[in-house]
Design an enzyme around this catalytic site. Structure first.
Site, PDB file in Angstrom:
ATOM      1  N   ASP A 106       0.995  -1.268  -0.104  1.00 33.33           N
ATOM      2  CA  ASP A 106       0.006   0.129  -0.192  1.00 33.33           C
ATOM      3  C   ASP A 106       0.919   1.214  -0.015  1.00 33.33           C
ATOM      4  OD1 ASP A 106      -1.954   1.923   0.344  1.00 33.33           O
ATOM      5  OD2 ASP A 106      -2.829   0.843   1.927  1.00 33.33           O
ATOM      6  N   HIS A 162      -0.411   4.715   0.142  1.00 35.77           N
ATOM      7  CA  HIS A 162      -1.068   5.888   0.579  1.00 35.77           C
ATOM      8  C   HIS A 162      -0.337   6.635   1.851  1.00 35.77           C
ATOM      9  CE1 HIS A 162      -4.295   3.443  -1.320  1.00 35.77           C
ATOM     10  NE2 HIS A 162      -4.856   4.333  -1.686  1.00 35.77           N
TER      11      HIS A 162
END
Lengths: 144, 463
Positions: A16, A18
């Site tokens: 991920d 983000h």
């Protein structure tokens, strides 16, 4: 350093990328007088555990935004136990599962995986910081 | 004419070089067997016999890797973090790391550490303000043991008062230094390296009887690998009056080990690559104890694999039976002074050398991993990106005395690595240390950096 309320290892787990929420959490934790060890995005379970050992952290905060949280987080508590930091506080938050699922079930799922606190999307940093202060008070009280 | 006499007292040979400081020229060089077992001065005198006028040299300095070199045990907490930081500190100081330990030491570990007979024990563990329990426990175990070497404590600052008390009470020789990893993945190894060098100068040289050379010269000022790293650093960076060459790598293939030195920050060269893991030293040295042309030839041959070596021999037109091949390897191990006397032996040495550079560099450089995320591919770099270094310098017997050193050094290049993720040099200019000058240049760099750089520029030969 001594005045700090505690040390938190912070990171976004798995594949991920983000980064924004992670930076907001770092800022909020620092403002609340915590020492923050931010291991950034795409962090593996092993990296969370290793960072927590070396820094003597009080808590691990895991973020997961891309829906693969369950797969990425499974086994983290066990790894901490193996590494001798089994009683560390572990929180998780973000878009933990894909699609609209019943929150109670999701929370239960992660609690069964050994997470102390589980947060749905949209939780403000202040909420989890207050929980952390509370949990730290309790765990320090236990030790006495 | 101002001259400098520079000496490298190695485990096998003592090499001397006399330089003209004003013209940055080599006047003379010689070598003789090192005689550390009996009297180190016998070999040194023999080497100096051929050097006219060495007595008048302005500087007479030496470095040494004789009598086993400088041996260190590194101890940390997590293997990839403080234990690795301690190991890197020791390697960069020019030492041999006998073994690295992580987490709490066991009774068995302590017995092993005693048996390993290191010169220095480097104790790290915990970031500043982090874990104190493990380093204190390890200090306690060392304190209770019969270990009497110098101990450098370079771990969690918060634990140092306690450790001080523990070692004081036990009557140990110890030094408290700044943490090698003060914050997570941040490296701070210079202070520890300076201390290692000071202990080497103040104590270890005496303990080995190496100080007897002081009858002839000003003294041994550093371990040989530290001198080579110093030379690499000054050559890359330059100094006020002399421009450096920029990012470079040095491969030093010896009888026992292959050392790789790189001077470059190693940050990602391509956009969109994120960097992770422990910070890398700007001047980095790695040592491969299993890759050597003689003492470690058995492990070198095993690491490359018999099939591959014989295939490469075949390509060069040599069809050697399995038995003959084994015999050739064994011969190198038992006769460590062996110099190939025919083409077949030379070809085998060259194949070994080429693979030693290939493998040693593959372990030194970082790698770039592609991770496929739901948002598309992401690139993560761990370790140093050395794809764009400008110069690759080769040194060590096999290269210095070789007619075709390019064959050996090209083994290190990206195009010759099996793994496409490795960040190995792509197209550097290849230079050969044809006068065996790197260690001497490192010594001189301590006093006359400008001359040192000029000499390297004059004598490193483009191939």
């Amino acid at each position: 350093m001594i005045s700090k309320k505690g040390t938190v290892v912070l990171g976004v787990i798995g594949a991920d990328v983000h980064a924004i929420g992670n930076q907001i959490l770092e800022y909020a934790l620092r403002e609340a007088d915590f020492k923050v060890i931010n291991i950034g995005v795409m962090a593996s379970q092993k990296e969370f555990v290793q960072a927590a050992i070396e820094t003597g952290a009080d808590a691990i905060w895991v973020s997961s935004l891309y829906g693969h949280g369950e797969m990425d987080c499974r086994g983290l508590r066990n790894k901490c136990c193996e590494a001798g930091i089994g009683d560390i506080l572990i929180y998780v938050g973000g878009n933990l599962v894909i699609g609209k699922q019943n929150w109670q079930e999701t929370e239960k799922l992660f609690k069964n995986m050994g997470f102390d606190r589980v947060y749905p999307p949209g939780t403000l940093p202040g909420v989890s910081i207050n929980d952390l202060l509370e949990d730290l008070k309790l765990s320090k009280g236990d030790k006495k | 004419m101002r001259t400098a006499l520079l000496i490298d007292i190695g485990s096998t040979y003592t090499k001397t070089t006399l330089l003209d400081i004003d013209r940055a020229r080599v006047l003379n060089n010689s070598q003789a067997y090192t005689t550390v077992e009996t009297d180190i001065n016998i070999g040194l005198k023999k080497a100096l016999k051929d050097i006219n006028g060495w007595e008048r040299a302005e500087y007479k300095l030496a470095c040494s890797s004789a009598a086993g070199g400088l041996k260190i045990i590194a101890i940390g907490l997590v293997p990839e973090l403080t234990a690795e930081a301690a190991r890197r500190a020791a390697l960069g100081a020019g030492s041999r790391v006998l073994k690295t330990y992580s987490y709490q030491l066991t009774e068995k570990d302590i017995v092993e550490i005693i048996e390993l007979k290191a010169d220095i024990i480097l104790l790290a563990g915990g970031t500043d303000g982090g874990n104190t329990e493990v380093i204190i426990d390890n200090a306690q175990k060392i304190a209770e043991s019969s270990l009497s070497q110098a101990i450098i404590v370079a771990g969690n600052r918060v634990a140092s008062e306690r450790i001080k008390k523990i070692f004081k009470r036990a009557g140990k020789e110890f030094y408290i230094k700044e943490n090698v990893m003060p914050n997570l993945e941040e490296l701070n190894i210079k202070p520890t390296q300076e201390l290692i060098r000071k202990i080497f100068l103040d104590k270890i040289i005496y303990a080995r009887g190496l100080n007897r050379v002081n009858e002839f010269i000003d003294g041994i000022i550093m371990p040989t690998p530290a001198a080579v790293l110093k030379a690499a650093e000054v050559l890359a960076d330059g100094c006020e009056e002399e421009e450096g060459l920029g990012k470079l790598m040095v491969i030093d293939i010896g009888g026992a080990t292959t050392d790789v030195h790189s001077v470059a920050n190693g940050k990602p060269e391509k956009a969109g690559v994120s960097w992770r893991g422990l910070e890398e030293p700007y001047a980095k040295r790695t040592v491969e104890g299993d890759l050597g042309m003689r003492y470690s030839v058995l492990s070198l041959a095993e690491t490359i694999g018999e099939e591959k070596v014989r295939l490469e021999l075949n390509k060069k037109g040599y069809n050697i039976s399995a038995d003959k091949y084994k015999e050739m390897i064994k011969h190198r191990r038992s006769e460590t002074e062996f110099i190939p006397n025919n083409e077949k032996e030379r070809v085998l040495d060259n194949i070994f050398g080429r693979n030693a550079s290939c493998i040693a560099v593959s372990r030194h450089v970082g790698h770039l991993k592609t991770v496929y995320t739901p948002l598309g591919p992401s690139y993560i770099q761990e370790g140093k990106d050395l794809t764009k270094i400008k110069y690759l310098i080769g040194t060590g017997g096999i290269i210095v005395k070789n007619e075709n050193p390019a064959f050996i050094l090209e083994g290190a290049l990206y195009s010759n690595q099996d793994n496409s993720e490795l960040l190995a040099p792509i197209g550097p200019v290849i230079l050969k240390d044809s006068k065996y000058l790197m260690a001497a240049a490192g010594l001189l760099a301590e006093l006359e950096p400008k001359v040192s750089i000029k000499i390297m520029k004059n004598y490193l030969e483009k191939i």
